[in-house]
Scaffold this active site. Structure first.
Site, short mmCIF file in Angstrom:
data_model
loop_
_atom_site.label_atom_id
_atom_site.label_comp_id
_atom_site.label_asym_id
_atom_site.label_seq_id
_atom_site.Cartn_x
_atom_site.Cartn_y
_atom_site.Cartn_z
N ASP A 1 0.83 -1.21 0.00
CA ASP A 1 0.00 0.00 0.00
C ASP A 1 0.87 1.25 0.00
OD1 ASP A 1 -2.18 -1.61 0.04
OD2 ASP A 1 -2.66 -1.31 2.16
N GLU B 1 3.87 1.65 -1.31
CA GLU B 1 4.45 1.89 -2.63
C GLU B 1 3.39 2.42 -3.59
OE1 GLU B 1 7.10 1.95 -5.93
OE2 GLU B 1 7.29 2.14 -3.75
N GLU C 1 -25.39 -16.98 -13.41
CA GLU C 1 -24.69 -15.92 -12.68
C GLU C 1 -25.42 -15.61 -11.38
OE1 GLU C 1 -24.96 -12.50 -15.15
OE2 GLU C 1 -24.58 -13.61 -17.00
N LYS D 1 -27.23 -13.01 -8.93
CA LYS D 1 -27.93 -11.75 -9.16
C LYS D 1 -27.58 -10.79 -8.03
CE LYS D 1 -32.49 -9.82 -10.12
NZ LYS D 1 -32.40 -8.72 -9.14
N LYS E 1 -35.42 -15.88 -8.17
CA LYS E 1 -35.20 -15.10 -6.96
C LYS E 1 -35.13 -16.01 -5.73
CE LYS E 1 -35.20 -11.14 -6.94
NZ LYS E 1 -36.27 -10.13 -7.02
N CYS F 1 -30.99 -12.20 37.14
CA CYS F 1 -30.77 -13.18 36.06
C CYS F 1 -32.00 -14.06 35.90
CB CYS F 1 -29.55 -14.04 36.40
SG CYS F 1 -29.30 -15.43 35.26
N CYS G 1 -30.87 -17.85 37.15
CA CYS G 1 -30.52 -18.20 38.53
C CYS G 1 -30.95 -17.17 39.57
CB CYS G 1 -29.02 -18.44 38.65
SG CYS G 1 -28.02 -16.93 38.48
N CYS H 1 -24.94 -20.07 38.36
CA CYS H 1 -25.88 -19.93 37.25
C CYS H 1 -25.82 -21.17 36.35
CB CYS H 1 -25.58 -18.67 36.45
SG CYS H 1 -26.75 -18.38 35.10
#
Length: 711
Positions: free
Chosen positions: A35, A37, A115, A117, A316, A410, A413, A434
């Site tokens: 990058d 260079e 291909e 889409k 599709k 929680c 627990c 827990c």
């Protein structure tokens, strides 16, 4: 004049080199230079063009930064219409297309060019003598909008066609897209700047391409994927569409690596199934597959109907987005205690499946999107990815919609919920009890660097938890009550059970630092556990300070509610944050752990089961290396790594595994790794073995002959 000719020759050479590097980077994914260079060559061309403005051509690699805002886009006609494609949504409709095409040319089977889409925005490019002259949107298929200035900013779009003999005139069709990875980064940047993020990559690509100010477009990481050719003059194209894709690549365009030539209906079905499976892993979004009759003579015979060719169709994928109602939110607890809010939805068909749950990620995301119970929301599902809610339809919000709040306890627990300031994730504080965290907590407790219980590995813990033998660390020391059941198990026997129980019994005699580490307090690793043990000397002293810390934190928050800096000064004056390396984040985790009654109950049960350690005499002697951080790399002749670490820690220093700007010394032995290079880059002092030994013997500062990279 000679100077001008020399400048032009150099500019032409630089432009040629940069075009080649662009092609290697964007099309071949095989960059030929670094990058740095590339940037050097680019800046040289910029400087030449600034000094000689007449050298600036429309195809120069420097002409991608955008131009001043345009008041409007001019309408332009396409040389050949950009036709739409007929769509189909299931195998029966695809079979009907194939039947009509075969019967239209009286063929038993047809070869298709298959291909992906792309889900972006269509673009038509016009090249004359190989140089880009015009870029236009699809528009109504006959007339589009001139967005040439914006298109020039797209980094992988050739401003000049590669090759020595470009056509006199050619239209190239393709899709402007935004990769998923870059879309997320773009939205993050927009949010940070206080701008509205885009809904999805397709909208981001379309919105970026139609900016009136092309300098804005230049900041967007767009890409152009070529897939077709319109009118062409002065050159002959191969009749095969598959071969035409190769021609586009030879001209320097990025094309899909997933284009294939397939045989008949079965080949189309197989290709569709394969792309549907690959879809979730692609960085560029696709919304289906396109099948085109490959041979030119067959296409000519089939012709067109209305505004679509008879020889092509788009199959599709099922819709990836749908709208539904958010009925409730539940919080799931992960193996690390993290709470994830999960939306409970009115079931909706999206992405090929019926979805009734979707991730809301965390409370920050809920606040950012302003999600409420009762809202109509958009649900998105890409391939096999967990469904999520990208946005709320606020204009359809009912009057009784309820804000989503974090639970106080929680849901698994009943332990308290902790959320460190500055973190998005909330966690259950009941790590030892827990059920959601049980397996991981037990594995950690029995691990080699914790209580080191030989014979109680991951497989055994998984099995014992599943069968109800282990629910907390204290249950480990009651396994002897199940000796007969253990011996009768497949894979066990008298000897293996005896060895396991002996190892459990031996583990009762441990050290305070190992015990603290075994508790699995978040953010407390081995080094931190050692520092806490040496600073407080006993578990009771640590627990008492954790309680006092929470009390001081409450008082500081009350006295300085809006002044975080003042609160930090109050909190760092003593106690937990007086321990080297313990900041507000770590102190909060320690205090929250010991504030949870269930964690204290497990500790009491462990002590009752016979787990014990010697109280450490708190050493008030001066520690000359206190506050200094060391990293060790390579091997030393006289000291092992463990011995070197012990010497450093005995003098108050800390040993860590990674080099950062906070590292004071990197000790370099034989065959050092990349840590030495990183230390040099960051300006951290390097010590060889002799200098390190001298520092340990007279720890007042680095010896004079050390390699101090800061000098």
């Amino acid at each position: 004049m000679a100077a001008d000719r020399q400048a032009r020759a150099r500019a032409d050479e630089l432009a040629r080199m940069l075009r080649a590097h662009n092609r290697a980077y964007y099309q071949d994914d095989d960059p030929a230079v670094s990058d740095a260079e590339y940037d050097r060559l680019f800046r040289e061309l910029q400087a030449l063009e600034a000094e000689h403005p007449d050298l600036v051509g429309t195809d120069s690699p420097t002409q991608r930064v955008g131009a001043p805002p345009s008041e409007k886009f001019d309408a332009v006609d396409h040389a050949t219409p950009m036709l739409s494609l007929a769509n189909c949504f299931d195998d029966d409709e695809l079979a009907e297309f194939d039947r009509r095409a075969r019967e239209g040319v009286n063929a038993e089977a047809l070869t298709y060019c298959a291909e992906p889409k792309f889900d972006g925005t269509a673009l038509n490019l016009r090249y004359e003598a190989g140089v880009l002259q015009l870029a236009a949107t699809r528009g109504d298929g006959v007339t589009g909008e001139d967005i040439t200035a914006n298109a020039r900013t797209i980094r992988n779009l050739p401003l000049r066609l590669a090759g020595d003999a470009p056509p006199e005139f050619v239209e190239v069709r393709g899709e402007v897209v935004l990769a998923r990875s870059r879309f997320e980064a773009l939205n993050a940047r927009l949010s940070e700047d206080g701008q509205k993020p885009f809904v999805n990559p397709r909208n981001a690509a379309a919105g970026s391409l139609r900016q009136l100010d092309s300098r804005v477009t230049a900041t967007r990481p767009l890409a152009f994927m070529a897939y077709g050719i319109g009118r062409i003059d002065g050159a002959r194209l191969p009749g095969s569409l598959y071969a035409q894709i190769d021609r586009l690549a030879a001209w320097g365009f990025t094309v899909s690596e997933h284009v294939e030539r397939v045989e008949g209906l079965d080949g189309c079905k197989a290709y569709y199934a394969a792309m549907a499976e690959r879809r979730a892993g692609l960085d560029i979004e696709i919304d289906g597959c396109v099948f085109k009759v490959d041979a030119a003579d067959v296409r000519a015979e089939l012709g067109f109907v209305a505004r679509a060719p008879r020889w092509a169709i788009a199959r599709k994928f099922p819709a990836e987005e749908a709208t539904t109602r958010l009925n409730a939110v539940e919080f799931q607890v992960g193996r690390t205690g993290a709470l994830t809010p999960v939306a409970k939805l009115e079931p909706v068909f999206v992405g090929g499946v019926t979805v009734s749950n979707a991730s809301l990620h965390n409370m920050d995301e809920i606040a950012r999107k302003d999600v409420r119970v009762g809202d109509t929301v958009v649900v998105r599902r890409a391939g096999d990815v967990i469904p999520e809610i990208p946005r709320v339809l606020v204009d359809r919000r009912p009057a009784d919609a309820q804000p989503i709040t974090l639970p106080e306890a929680c849901p698994v627990c009943g332990s308290g919920i902790e959320r460190v300031e500055g973190e998005a994730i909330a966690r259950c504080s009941g790590g030892l009890v827990c059920a959601a965290q049980r397996r991981e907590a037990l594995k950690h407790f029995a691990s080699r660097r914790a209580l080191d219980i030989d014979g109680l590995g991951e497989r055994q813990i998984e099995q014992f938890v599943a069968e109800g033998l282990l629910a907390s660390p204290a249950d480990i020391f009651r396994l002897s009550e199940h000796r007969e059941d253990l011996v009768a198990r497949e894979g066990y026997g008298e000897k293996s059970v005896a060895n396991l129980l002996a190892s459990i019994e031996a583990s009762k005699q441990t050290t305070l630092e190992r015990f603290i580490f075994a508790l699995g307090i978040r953010e407390v690793g081995e080094t931190m556990a050692r520092d806490l043990a040496r600073h407080f000397g006993s578990l009771k002293a640590l627990q008492d300070e954790a309680t006092a810390y929470r009390q001081r934190l409450a008082r500081a928050a009350h006295s300085e509610p809006d002044n975080r800096a003042a609160r930090d000064r109050i909190m760092t004056a003593e106690g937990l944050q007086a321990v080297p390396g313990v900041g507000a984040r770590v102190a909060g985790c320690i205090a929250d752990f010991f504030a949870e009654p269930r964690n204290r109950e497990v500790i009491d049960a462990l002590i009752a089961a016979g787990v014990t350690w010697e109280t450490i005499a708190v050493d008030d002697a001066p520690r000359p290396l206190a506050g200094r951080t060391f990293v060790l790399t390579g091997s030393m002749a006289e000291l092992s790594r463990e011995a070197a670490s012990e010497r450093i820690e005995a003098l108050g220093g800390r040993v860590t595994s990674s080099v950062s700007k906070k590292t004071d010394y990197v000790v370099v032995g034989d065959a050092p790794g990349s840590k030495r290079d990183k230390a040099r880059k960051l300006g951290v002092t390097l010590l060889d073995e002799a200098a390190f030994t001298a520092l340990l013997e007279a720890p007042t500062g680095p010896p004079a002959d050390t390699e101090d990279t800061q000098s």
